[in-house]
Design an enzyme around this catalytic site. Structure first.
Site, PDB file in Angstrom:
ATOM      1  N   SER A  34     -22.438  13.512  -4.370  1.00 16.72           N
ATOM      2  CA  SER A  34     -22.854  13.540  -2.969  1.00 16.72           C
ATOM      3  C   SER A  34     -21.685  13.871  -2.052  1.00 16.72           C
ATOM      4  O   SER A  34     -20.623  13.249  -2.147  1.00 16.72           O
ATOM      5  CB  SER A  34     -23.433  12.178  -2.564  1.00 16.72           C
ATOM      6  OG  SER A  34     -23.654  12.118  -1.168  1.00 16.72           O
ATOM      7  N   MET A  37     -20.092  10.985  -0.091  1.00 16.11           N
ATOM      8  CA  MET A  37     -19.344   9.937  -0.779  1.00 16.11           C
ATOM      9  C   MET A  37     -17.904  10.343  -1.078  1.00 16.11           C
ATOM     10  O   MET A  37     -17.248   9.729  -1.920  1.00 16.11           O
ATOM     11  CB  MET A  37     -20.061   9.540  -2.076  1.00 16.11           C
ATOM     12  CG  MET A  37     -21.314   8.719  -1.850  1.00 16.11           C
ATOM     13  SD  MET A  37     -21.027   7.149  -0.988  1.00 16.11           S
ATOM     14  CE  MET A  37     -20.167   6.249  -2.278  1.00 16.11           C
ATOM     15  N   TYR A  38     -17.399  11.383  -0.397  1.00 13.85           N
ATOM     16  CA  TYR A  38     -15.985  11.724  -0.561  1.00 13.85           C
ATOM     17  C   TYR A  38     -15.125  10.529  -0.131  1.00 13.85           C
ATOM     18  O   TYR A  38     -15.240  10.040   0.992  1.00 13.85           O
ATOM     19  CB  TYR A  38     -15.611  12.934   0.285  1.00 13.85           C
ATOM     20  CG  TYR A  38     -16.282  14.235  -0.101  1.00 13.85           C
ATOM     21  CD1 TYR A  38     -16.627  14.499  -1.420  1.00 13.85           C
ATOM     22  CD2 TYR A  38     -16.562  15.206   0.863  1.00 13.85           C
ATOM     23  CE1 TYR A  38     -17.245  15.691  -1.769  1.00 13.85           C
ATOM     24  CE2 TYR A  38     -17.170  16.410   0.522  1.00 13.85           C
ATOM     25  CZ  TYR A  38     -17.512  16.637  -0.801  1.00 13.85           C
ATOM     26  OH  TYR A  38     -18.116  17.822  -1.129  1.00 13.85           O
ATOM     27  N   CYS A  42     -15.681   2.437  -0.757  1.00 10.59           N
ATOM     28  CA  CYS A  42     -14.961   1.731   0.306  1.00 10.59           C
ATOM     29  C   CYS A  42     -15.044   2.458   1.638  1.00 10.59           C
ATOM     30  O   CYS A  42     -15.426   1.877   2.659  1.00 10.59           O
ATOM     31  CB  CYS A  42     -13.505   1.541  -0.099  1.00 10.59           C
ATOM     32  SG  CYS A  42     -12.501   0.789   1.199  1.00 10.59           S
ATOM     33  N   HIS A 437       7.868 -16.889  15.412  1.00  6.15           N
ATOM     34  CA  HIS A 437       7.013 -17.884  16.054  1.00  6.15           C
ATOM     35  C   HIS A 437       6.547 -17.355  17.406  1.00  6.15           C
ATOM     36  O   HIS A 437       7.326 -16.723  18.122  1.00  6.15           O
ATOM     37  CB  HIS A 437       7.810 -19.185  16.252  1.00  6.15           C
ATOM     38  CG  HIS A 437       7.081 -20.210  17.065  1.00  6.15           C
ATOM     39  ND1 HIS A 437       6.106 -21.017  16.525  1.00  6.15           N
ATOM     40  CD2 HIS A 437       7.173 -20.553  18.381  1.00  6.15           C
ATOM     41  CE1 HIS A 437       5.637 -21.825  17.461  1.00  6.15           C
ATOM     42  NE2 HIS A 437       6.280 -21.560  18.608  1.00  6.15           N
TER      43      HIS A 437
END
Length: 450
Positions: A34, A37-38, A42, A437
């Site tokens: 697809s 979906m390159y 993720c 901090h």
């Protein structure tokens, strides 16, 4: 068509090994079914789009904005981001003169050949070596009324819904389920999580899991354990989820139902038998500690092997494979070290290593460190005093066995703990480390102040 190396799947491991092999002068082809979906799960349907929505949901809560309009903007922003990253991933390989990208569905016809079905027909590709990185897909349990129901979604499809659902029922109380519960609750959706087991987040420390549950309930999420889904029916303008709880039967009305019952490796259709590649009982490809399959010229990386399903595991699998095919073979699976993970709730929960229960079962004499997040100055500055930090320490060696951090920015802190664990450092290193901090990092001074 003949190539030196054939990669099946454009995931993190696949795209990275393709580039590395191409840069080494190998003739490489990467096959991806697809063009949406390159870059893999993720970038397209996993980490990136969900974290984009999480970030937008957090801003909506802090800004007290209208949830519906904020959600619509968030989906649009998410879609734009994914498209941009997908394009960059494709261009990075497309500009490599030794790498070709082919859109199509591949299946083995022999140990060194795959047939690829494309929009324009079929072709046979021959290769010396193969690398499988086809990922995983949502597992859909056999619940009556789920198939074909327009109100039922998986995580990938729910994120494309542009109208915020007023009521969301999530079937499955795992990491995907609780993450989506947090996202949609922050946008103002009434969320219910349904889990068939008696224990919420059973893999996690009981104290931490209880804190996560309280946090979700504080945001209006209803968590049902020991609950079975009998049927999901399609009504005129909503879904009806028929459940059986400890108290009896109940029907939940939902504008959307999310199936979040886990993911299974994408091995179906690859015809792995023709290549001599074996899979386990869950369909994951069996590999050794170099990610070599039962066929010595074929490697597998990422979710398709089963186990931990994180993009950084796919990347580390690439390192293992690259070590064998391009390096000296010195980096193997047994050298991976501790693997951290985060669940991006509000606040996020992160973990690395053992729980107290696991450490005791393994025979360790342990010391337990705890710190309420409310005691961290930076958490008060951020107005995020919710949560708890917990660490498990080997009382004999003083090394850290595990850490569980449920607090703001825990996804960053957990990497410091992993580094200390992998380096074999005593917990006192973090206890005495000088942090700037105010930061969340300096909480490790107090957590490990035993």
């Amino acid at each position: 068509m003949k190539y030196n190396d054939v990669i099946i799947g454009f995931g993190k491991g696949g795209k990275t090994i393709a580039g590395a092999l191409g840069n080494a002068g190998r003739k490489v082809v990467l096959i991806e079914k697809s063009d949406k979906m390159y870059g893999g799960t993720c970038i397209n349907v996993g980490c990136i789009p969900t974290k984009s929505l999480i970030n937008s949901a957090k801003k909506a809560v802090l800004g007290c904005t209208d949830g519906k309009s904020a959600y619509q903007d968030a989906v649009a922003r998410k879609t734009q981001l994914v498209g941009k990253l997908r394009k960059k991933n494709y261009q990075k390989l497309d500009t490599n003169p030794n790498v070709s990208v082919v859109n199509g569905t591949a299946s083995f016809i022999s140990p060194h050949e795959v047939e690829v079905v494309t929009e324009n027909g079929r072709m046979v590709i021959e290769g010396e070596r193969f690398f499988i990185n086809t990922g995983a897909s949502p597992f859909i349990p056999p619940i009556k009324g789920v198939e074909g129901n327009p109100y039922v979604y998986v995580s990938e499809t729910l994120m494309d819904v542009t109208e915020l659902p007023e009521r969301l029922v999530i079937i499955g109380g795992g990491y995907i389920g609780v993450e989506f519960a947090s996202i949609y609750a922050n946008f103002g959706t009434k969320v219910t999580i349904i889990q068939d087991g008696a224990v919420f987040l059973p893999r996690e420390d009981a104290e931490i899991a209880d804190e996560v549950k309280k946090s979700l309930e504080k945001r209006g999420v209803r968590v049902l354990t020991e609950t079975k889904v009998q049927e999901v029916t399609e009504e005129s303008d909503h879904a009806a989820v028929h459940i059986e709880t400890k108290e009896g039967e109940e029907v939940l009305s939902a504008k959307a139902v999310l199936i979040a019952t886990g993911r299974r490796p994408n091995t179906k259709g690859l015809n792995l038998e023709a290549a001599g590649v074996q899979v386990n009982e869950r369909g994951g490809i069996i590999t050794d500690n170099t990610r070599t399959t039962t066929a010595p010229h074929i490697f597998a990386m990422g979710d398709v092997v089963g186990g931990l399903q994180f993009t950084y595991i796919s990347l580390d699998d690439y390192r293992i494979v690259a070590s064998k095919v391009l390096g000296d073979g010195s980096y193997t699976l047994d050298k991976r070290g501790a693997v951290p993970y985060s669940v991006f709730l509000n606040p996020p929960f992160s973990r690395v290593g053992m729980s107290e229960k696991e450490a005791l079962a393994a025979g360790y004499k342990v010391k337990i460190a705890k710190l309420p997040v409310a005691a961290i100055p930076k958490a008060q500055v951020l107005e995020q005093p919710e949560g708890i930090l917990k660490a498990v320490i080997d009382a004999d060696t003083r090394k850290i066995l595990g850490a569980h951090l449920f607090c703001e920015e825990s996804h960053e802190l957990i990497n410091l703990v992993k580094l200390a664990m992998d380096a074999g450092l005593e917990y006192t290193v973090l206890k005495n480390m000088i942090f700037t901090h105010p930061t969340m990092g300096e909480a490790l001074n107090d957590l490990f102040n035993l």
